[in-house]
Design a protein around this motif. Structure first.
Motif, PDB file in Angstrom:
ATOM      1  N   GLY A  58       0.817  -1.198   0.000  1.00 39.28           N
ATOM      2  CA  GLY A  58       0.000   0.000   0.000  1.00 39.28           C
ATOM      3  C   GLY A  58       0.853   1.250   0.000  1.00 39.28           C
ATOM      4  O   GLY A  58       2.036   1.216  -0.318  1.00 39.28           O
ATOM      5  N   ILE A  59       0.231   2.322   0.373  1.00 39.87           N
ATOM      6  CA  ILE A  59       0.934   3.595   0.364  1.00 39.87           C
ATOM      7  C   ILE A  59       1.269   3.966   1.794  1.00 39.87           C
ATOM      8  O   ILE A  59       0.395   4.011   2.653  1.00 39.87           O
ATOM      9  CB  ILE A  59       0.054   4.682  -0.266  1.00 39.87           C
ATOM     10  N   THR A  60       2.541   4.212   2.020  1.00 37.26           N
ATOM     11  CA  THR A  60       2.960   4.564   3.367  1.00 37.26           C
ATOM     12  C   THR A  60       3.248   6.048   3.456  1.00 37.26           C
ATOM     13  O   THR A  60       3.463   6.715   2.437  1.00 37.26           O
ATOM     14  CB  THR A  60       4.221   3.790   3.752  1.00 37.26           C
ATOM     15  N   ALA A  61       3.256   6.515   4.672  1.00 37.26           N
ATOM     16  CA  ALA A  61       3.559   7.929   4.888  1.00 37.26           C
ATOM     17  C   ALA A  61       4.960   8.240   4.397  1.00 37.26           C
ATOM     18  O   ALA A  61       5.215   9.326   3.857  1.00 37.26           O
ATOM     19  CB  ALA A  61       3.434   8.263   6.368  1.00 37.26           C
ATOM     20  N   LYS A  62       5.819   7.275   4.551  1.00 35.40           N
ATOM     21  CA  LYS A  62       7.200   7.491   4.139  1.00 35.40           C
ATOM     22  C   LYS A  62       7.293   7.725   2.640  1.00 35.40           C
ATOM     23  O   LYS A  62       7.977   8.636   2.169  1.00 35.40           O
ATOM     24  CB  LYS A  62       8.011   6.252   4.528  1.00 35.40           C
ATOM     25  N   SER A  63       6.581   6.890   1.924  1.00 35.09           N
ATOM     26  CA  SER A  63       6.652   7.021   0.467  1.00 35.09           C
ATOM     27  C   SER A  63       6.055   8.354   0.028  1.00 35.09           C
ATOM     28  O   SER A  63       6.577   9.013  -0.869  1.00 35.09           O
ATOM     29  CB  SER A  63       5.923   5.855  -0.194  1.00 35.09           C
ATOM     30  N   VAL A  64       4.979   8.727   0.673  1.00 28.37           N
ATOM     31  CA  VAL A  64       4.367  10.013   0.319  1.00 28.37           C
ATOM     32  C   VAL A  64       5.351  11.136   0.602  1.00 28.37           C
ATOM     33  O   VAL A  64       5.533  12.058  -0.201  1.00 28.37           O
ATOM     34  CB  VAL A  64       3.067  10.236   1.110  1.00 28.37           C
ATOM     35  N   ARG A  65       5.999  11.019   1.733  1.00 21.96           N
ATOM     36  CA  ARG A  65       6.937  12.081   2.096  1.00 21.96           C
ATOM     37  C   ARG A  65       8.087  12.145   1.093  1.00 21.96           C
ATOM     38  O   ARG A  65       8.636  13.191   0.825  1.00 21.96           O
ATOM     39  CB  ARG A  65       7.472  11.799   3.495  1.00 21.96           C
TER      40      ARG A  65
END
Lengths: 77, 564
Positions: A58-65
């Protein structure tokens, strides 16, 4: 009877107004929201790619950041 | 004719076998002359070639050699044999045949070495090359005799000599060099110094991935450019800090310092504080961290992708905080919220002023004891209790500050000290909810629900999993940044166009600039794709009059033309 709010229109207007200190003409906020939708789509897409590369689910906060700076720059006029 | 051919066949093979060995001789010349005198015999040759058995075929090329000695083996066999026709026997009638025959005769007449030259390209089969090479190699070693060392090894090739050296007694020398090489490896200039300068010395085999990735240098680099190449966002924060316009930021800095600085001098208090404050301090730090993280995040996001580790803790704290805070406070303070805020802001201003002007711990010292008091009291003491505590420190500034606090507390008299804890946190929470733009207007961050709905919709196509809470928080933050960026872009465009209000054309210009709208993609097609129908309709309704106007204009011109 108006349909349920599609997006917080007043809030968006207020936000933009706060940043620009200028009134918005009539349907500008819709276009802005359209641009925001595109932005979010791009952001989620990039984040999904990044997280997939990192082997996360899924999408993690880390990747978004990680990707948001690039995506923001992409949408910078 | 056939008879002559047979004669030739019989005669030539031995000659040619000799000729090949000698490579040059009168026999060839005779043959050449023969070939030159009698162009016709070529046909009989072929005839013999086609008619003759395998040994005969062997010979036919040798016969043909008469014409082209070296290449004969290849070319004539395929060519003339196939080309060969009974008609050739007769005198060539067609001009082509005549010319061909003449060429052949000419080729036969040319001197031997020249012929070879011309045919060299054709002749370069690997076998020929090898043969040439063998000739060259066979001759050379005798006259050269290069190696003076051992006469036994002379016939050998240099390549073989190398092997001999390794096998021979000379092995000692390489051994000497080997240990030297090892020593160089240990002491080598190239490897050691970079390690020694900063890092503890480590042998090569140790896994020093983490140690070498120490971030001293990197961070220093990234922080400097952060100041130098400030983007808009970071600029803004920097400005706010300098000008003191943004009380929040300022106070945050103040409190952040106050948390730590005063604690050192007041050892006694510190213990209490740390014992009692464990919950609140973490929260406070989380808050301050977040506040700091906001400005720094912008920079980190822009400059280093590597800094995620730094970001994480702050956000980890942030999210639970957000939810807990309102639950605790809101029911209590709903009644007196507004006056409280005002007072708080005053306080924060005072803090900022003190922190900026004196750079002392006076302002800072204020808050620290307060928090300490709060914890001491821990729900038991009343407000008077902490005023007495305040009395411990003598400062005019403190006094003034304390008066304000007490004034504020008067309104909150009935509250327990726990309240005062929340009193410190609450404004911060408030700040987080309503942000202040660069211009100074307040706005609240975008609705989480909307972001979540949209993002979930987009994420579904990529993965089934839903978006987690902290991801959503980051998304919302990014959303705020986006609107900030968008707002500033729009403002710039409107300013450039000399407009007071922001119009659709500005947004479209922004979208065009960011390549969202191209020649092939119009805003309407995008809207049709992305937006719900209702919004699409509104867009259409708004843009409809414009279209009408344009149409009308066109119509007018048409009419004029017609009138003309």
């Amino acid at each position: 009877m108006p349909p349920p709010t599609l997006y917080p229109r007043a809030q968006l207007k207020k936000t933009i107004k706060a940043h620009t200190n200028r009134p918005l003409s009539r349907s500008v906020d819709i276009l802005i929201f359209l641009n925001y939708t595109l932005f979010l789509q791009e952001l989620v897409k990039e984040a999904a790619i990044t997280s997939k590369q990192a082997g996360e689910r899924g999408i993690t906060a880390k990747s978004v950041r990680k990707v948001r700076a690039d995506v923001l720059r992409k949408f910078k006029a | 004719m056939s008879g002559t051919a047979r004669k030739k066949q019989r005669v030539t093979p031995p000659r040619i076998s000799e000729g090949t060995t000698n490579n040059s001789g009168t026999l060839y010349d005779d043959l050449h002359q023969l070939a030159g005198i009698l162009p016709r015999p070529t046909t009989p040759f072929r005839r013999a070639a086609s008619a003759g058995p395998t040994p005969g075929s062997r010979r036919t090329p040798t016969n043909i050699v008469v014409r082209t000695p070296g290449t004969a083996a290849r070319t004539p066999r395929g060519g003339p044999a196939t080309r060969h026709t009974p008609a050739r026997r007769n005198a060539p009638t067609t001009p082509h045949a005549i010319r061909a025959l003449r060429e052949r005769a000419n080729a036969a007449r040319t001197p031997g070495f020249q012929r070879r030259r011309s045919g060299r390209i054709q002749r370069e089969t690997p076998r020929d090359m090898l043969r040439d090479l063998s000739r060259v190699l066979a001759r050379d070693p005798r006259p050269v005799e290069p190696s003076p060392q051992d006469q036994d090894q002379i016939p050998r090739n240099p390549a073989l000599d190398l092997l001999d050296i390794e096998d021979g007694p000379d092995l000692v020398a390489p051994r000497l060099s080997m240990p030297l090489g090892d020593m160089y490896d240990d002491d080598s200039f190239h490897e050691a110094p970079p390690r020694r300068s900063l890092l503890p010395y480590l042998p090569d085999d140790v896994d020093n991935g983490t140690i070498q990735s120490l971030e001293f240098g990197r961070r220093a680099l990234s922080e400097d450019p952060r100041m130098m190449y400030t983007t808009r966002l970071s600029e803004r924060f920097a400005d706010l800090n300098e000008l003191g316009i943004d009380e929040e930021d300022y106070e945050v800095d103040g409190t952040f310092i106050t948390r730590r600085a005063p604690l050192d001098p007041d050892q006694l208090l510190q213990e209490n504080v740390e014992d009692g404050l464990d919950d609140t301090t973490t929260e406070i730090r989380a808050l301050t961290g977040r506040r700091d993280g906001r400005s720094s995040d912008v920079n980190l996001g822009v400059f280093g992708e590597m800094n995620d580790e730094e970001d994480e803790p702050t956000f980890r704290f942030t999210i639970p905080q957000r939810i807990q805070a309102p639950v605790r406070e809101e029911p209590l303070e709903e009644l007196q919220e507004e006056p409280l805020e005002d007072l708080q802001e005053e306080n924060s201003e005072d803090d900022g002023g003190e922190g900026a002007g004196l750079d002392d711990n006076t302002g800072l010292g204020d808050e620290a004891p307060m928090t300490a008091d709060v914890d001491d009291t821990a729900g038991r003491f009343e407000i008077t209790g902490w005023e007495s505590d305040h009395g411990v420190e003598d400062d005019t500034d403190l006094q003034a500050y304390r008066e304000e606090v007490s004034a504020m507390d008067r309104s909150l008299q009935t509250q327990t000290p726990e309240r005062s804890v929340t009193r410190e946190q609450r404004p911060r929470k408030q700040r987080k909810e309503t942000k202040t733009s660069r211009i100074g207007l307040d706005y609240s961050s975008f609705h989480t629900a909307t972001v979540k709905r949209l993002a979930n919709g987009f994420a579904k196509s990529h993965s089934k999993t839903k978006i987690s809470k902290d991801t959503l928080a980051v998304l919302v933050q990014t959303t705020d940044w986006f609107f900030e960026q968008m707002g500033e872009d729009l403002k710039a465009y409107a300013d450039h166009g000399g407009r007071k209000a922001i119009e659709e054309s500005d947004v479209i210009a922004v979208m065009k600039r960011s390549r969202q709208i191209t020649n092939n993609i119009t805003s309407f097609s995008l809207a049709q794709k992305m937006l719900p129908r209702e919004l699409l309709q509104e867009l259409r309704m708004d843009s409809a009059p414009k279209l009408k106007r344009q149409k009308r204009k066109r119509m007018e011109t048409v009419e004029e033309e017609e009138a003309d």
